[in-house]
Motif scaffolding. Sequence first.
Motif, PDB file in Angstrom:
ATOM      1  N   LYS A 284       2.304  10.813 -10.507  1.00 28.41           N
ATOM      2  CA  LYS A 284       1.110  11.488 -11.011  1.00 28.41           C
ATOM      3  C   LYS A 284       0.526  10.760 -12.216  1.00 28.41           C
ATOM      4  O   LYS A 284      -0.684  10.498 -12.270  1.00 28.41           O
ATOM      5  N   ALA A 285       1.374  10.421 -13.185  1.00 28.75           N
ATOM      6  CA  ALA A 285       0.888   9.728 -14.380  1.00 28.75           C
ATOM      7  C   ALA A 285       0.289   8.368 -14.018  1.00 28.75           C
ATOM      8  O   ALA A 285      -0.742   7.954 -14.569  1.00 28.75           O
ATOM      9  N   ILE A 395       0.767  -5.593  -3.325  1.00 31.74           N
ATOM     10  CA  ILE A 395       1.437  -4.468  -3.995  1.00 31.74           C
ATOM     11  C   ILE A 395       1.301  -3.213  -3.147  1.00 31.74           C
ATOM     12  O   ILE A 395       2.261  -2.451  -2.971  1.00 31.74           O
ATOM     13  N   GLU A 396       0.108  -3.007  -2.599  1.00 34.10           N
ATOM     14  CA  GLU A 396      -0.124  -1.823  -1.778  1.00 34.10           C
ATOM     15  C   GLU A 396       0.747  -1.835  -0.523  1.00 34.10           C
ATOM     16  O   GLU A 396       1.242  -0.799  -0.075  1.00 34.10           O
ATOM     17  N   LEU A 397       0.957  -3.015   0.052  1.00 35.21           N
ATOM     18  CA  LEU A 397       1.731  -3.112   1.291  1.00 35.21           C
ATOM     19  C   LEU A 397       3.235  -3.030   1.069  1.00 35.21           C
ATOM     20  O   LEU A 397       3.954  -2.420   1.878  1.00 35.21           O
ATOM     21  N   PHE A 398       3.734  -3.608  -0.027  1.00 33.61           N
ATOM     22  CA  PHE A 398       5.178  -3.779  -0.157  1.00 33.61           C
ATOM     23  C   PHE A 398       5.819  -3.078  -1.355  1.00 33.61           C
ATOM     24  O   PHE A 398       7.038  -2.930  -1.385  1.00 33.61           O
ATOM     25  N   SER A 399       5.047  -2.652  -2.334  1.00 31.34           N
ATOM     26  CA  SER A 399       5.647  -2.076  -3.538  1.00 31.34           C
ATOM     27  C   SER A 399       5.845  -0.571  -3.407  1.00 31.34           C
ATOM     28  O   SER A 399       5.055   0.119  -2.752  1.00 31.34           O
ATOM     29  N   THR A 400       6.881  -0.074  -4.078  1.00 32.23           N
ATOM     30  CA  THR A 400       7.125   1.374  -4.082  1.00 32.23           C
ATOM     31  C   THR A 400       6.087   2.115  -4.920  1.00 32.23           C
ATOM     32  O   THR A 400       5.958   3.330  -4.791  1.00 32.23           O
ATOM     33  N   HIS A 401       5.363   1.398  -5.781  1.00 35.87           N
ATOM     34  CA  HIS A 401       4.326   2.078  -6.546  1.00 35.87           C
ATOM     35  C   HIS A 401       2.925   1.685  -6.081  1.00 35.87           C
ATOM     36  O   HIS A 401       1.981   1.601  -6.874  1.00 35.87           O
ATOM     37  N   GLY A 402       2.784   1.423  -4.773  1.00 39.15           N
ATOM     38  CA  GLY A 402       1.461   1.320  -4.176  1.00 39.15           C
ATOM     39  C   GLY A 402       0.807   2.697  -4.166  1.00 39.15           C
ATOM     40  O   GLY A 402       1.482   3.728  -4.146  1.00 39.15           O
ATOM     41  N   VAL A 403      -0.511   2.728  -4.155  1.00 43.14           N
ATOM     42  CA  VAL A 403      -1.234   4.003  -4.268  1.00 43.14           C
ATOM     43  C   VAL A 403      -0.906   4.939  -3.110  1.00 43.14           C
ATOM     44  O   VAL A 403      -0.646   6.131  -3.308  1.00 43.14           O
ATOM     45  N   VAL A 404      -0.902   4.431  -1.888  1.00 43.55           N
ATOM     46  CA  VAL A 404      -0.648   5.281  -0.728  1.00 43.55           C
ATOM     47  C   VAL A 404       0.751   5.882  -0.805  1.00 43.55           C
ATOM     48  O   VAL A 404       0.940   7.088  -0.577  1.00 43.55           O
ATOM     49  N   ARG A 405       1.748   5.090  -1.137  1.00 45.14           N
ATOM     50  CA  ARG A 405       3.116   5.608  -1.242  1.00 45.14           C
ATOM     51  C   ARG A 405       3.224   6.669  -2.334  1.00 45.14           C
ATOM     52  O   ARG A 405       3.929   7.671  -2.176  1.00 45.14           O
ATOM     53  N   MET A 406       2.551   6.449  -3.451  1.00 48.94           N
ATOM     54  CA  MET A 406       2.614   7.449  -4.526  1.00 48.94           C
ATOM     55  C   MET A 406       1.901   8.744  -4.123  1.00 48.94           C
ATOM     56  O   MET A 406       2.354   9.841  -4.465  1.00 48.94           O
ATOM     57  N   VAL A 408       1.732   9.907  -1.100  1.00 45.06           N
ATOM     58  CA  VAL A 408       2.659  10.570  -0.178  1.00 45.06           C
ATOM     59  C   VAL A 408       3.762  11.280  -0.958  1.00 45.06           C
ATOM     60  O   VAL A 408       4.132  12.425  -0.646  1.00 45.06           O
ATOM     61  N   ARG A 409       4.275  10.625  -2.005  1.00 47.26           N
ATOM     62  CA  ARG A 409       5.339  11.243  -2.806  1.00 47.26           C
ATOM     63  C   ARG A 409       4.848  12.506  -3.495  1.00 47.26           C
ATOM     64  O   ARG A 409       5.592  13.469  -3.666  1.00 47.26           O
ATOM     65  N   LEU A 410       3.593  12.503  -3.920  1.00 45.93           N
ATOM     66  CA  LEU A 410       3.053  13.684  -4.588  1.00 45.93           C
ATOM     67  C   LEU A 410       2.981  14.880  -3.654  1.00 45.93           C
ATOM     68  O   LEU A 410       3.056  16.036  -4.094  1.00 45.93           O
ATOM     69  N   ARG A 411       2.833  14.621  -2.365  1.00 43.17           N
ATOM     70  CA  ARG A 411       2.735  15.725  -1.394  1.00 43.17           C
ATOM     71  C   ARG A 411       4.091  16.317  -1.072  1.00 43.17           C
ATOM     72  O   ARG A 411       4.178  17.382  -0.481  1.00 43.17           O
ATOM     73  N   ILE A 412       5.167  15.605  -1.452  1.00 51.55           N
ATOM     74  CA  ILE A 412       6.520  16.106  -1.207  1.00 51.55           C
ATOM     75  C   ILE A 412       7.037  16.732  -2.492  1.00 51.55           C
ATOM     76  O   ILE A 412       7.045  16.087  -3.528  1.00 51.55           O
ATOM     77  N   PRO A 413       7.475  17.994  -2.475  1.00 52.87           N
ATOM     78  CA  PRO A 413       8.019  18.598  -3.686  1.00 52.87           C
ATOM     79  C   PRO A 413       9.134  17.743  -4.259  1.00 52.87           C
ATOM     80  O   PRO A 413       9.918  17.154  -3.530  1.00 52.87           O
TER      81      PRO A 413
END
Length: 424
Positions: A284-285, A395-406, A408-413
């Motif tokens: 989120k931050a 970064i978007e394709l391979f990093s854990t802090h790509g926007v899409v991955r983050m 997705v994480r926000l949608r999971i409690p």
Amino acid sequence: MREGLIVLIASLIGHLGNFLFYVVAARSLDPGEFAALASLTSLALIVLTPISGVQAAMARDVAQSRARGDGNDVTAMIRWLFCRVLVVQVALFALFAAITPVSSYLFGLSQPTVWLLAAIWFALATGVQALLGPIQGFSGFPTVGWVLAGPLGILRLLFLFPLVLLLGLHGALLALILATLVGSATVLWSLRGTLRPIRGLTRARHPGDPTHLLGLPIGCLLAFAAITNIDIVTAKIRLAPEVAATYSSAALLGKVALYATVSLGFVLLPKVSERITRGLDYAKATLLTLLTVVGVGLLTATTFLLASDRLIVAIFGSAYAQAGNLIFPITLIMTGAGILNVHLTIAIAARDRGFGFAFVGLAVIHFAALLVFGKSTGMLIAANAIVIGSAITLIELFSTHGVVRMLVRLRIPEGQSRRRTTAQ
């Protein structure tokens, strides 16, 4: 969010103060003196870049030790840093003082005292930069904001007005020294509780391996400084002088989009470091910071698109009118650099050495691309855009802090995310 807004506004005030410092200096000094001042301040940027890595590492380590409740480690780190900073300041001044004759010749300085004043400023600025790190780690963002807006910004301009009229180039450097002294007093006062008692300071030890801890931030920030500044150097090498000057003036304005938001990393780094230590998510931050970077960048680019020709002529003169067409694309590219800076901040907080090595490699590729293809202002801009755009894509394709991955994480409690991670 409030802390980020404080630092962002303070940074904007500081950059405005610095910009006006150069405008007043340019109008008060003769061209040769102003060129000397500009070259000395550019050298300061190079000198301070590794110190920025120390600042980032200390902000991360102090924040993580506080999150673990290791108050003794925090005290030991700050006392260790203070002693090392003093040694570096003395050594730096001694080194620069020793090469005064050579430096005065290379920079075309009429009097060696100009170089000695610059050496004093370099040494003082090193201390302010490094000791801001622990203050970041303590989340002392009002203090960080004051240092950015005052000693590193508007105070330089206020001291400049009387001193440059009385003493010329010497006065301009004295203005930088006085403003930096205010910054030194600020950081020392903020850390006074940790530095007491003075007895035993020299025996302070870092609880970890400082060489290992500092290597990643220093390497990454040197690479970032190269990526965001080497295009001007390349323009000077590859292009005709008048074309290089046109590109440099456009780049100076275009980088407003980067400098306006790069200070958000001051807030993001300790917050992400704390959350990583506590096993909490930082998506989120990070996403809010990225959104701010993109928003400020697009607003700046739009403003320049509507007023670039008039703006460049008003600031630099009619000889630079051709730079108006370059400001908009450079501003968009520097917005991309601001996005890279956010990801770089996360990598430093997470101690992601793989990202660090890749980032240093990117800086080398970037410089090579500029040298090979930078035969015109358009090709310099294209090379910048391709390299920085490709980095964001990777970064978007391979990093854990790509926007899409983050997202997705926000949608999971958060609790469910932890259970999934544990199960894996």
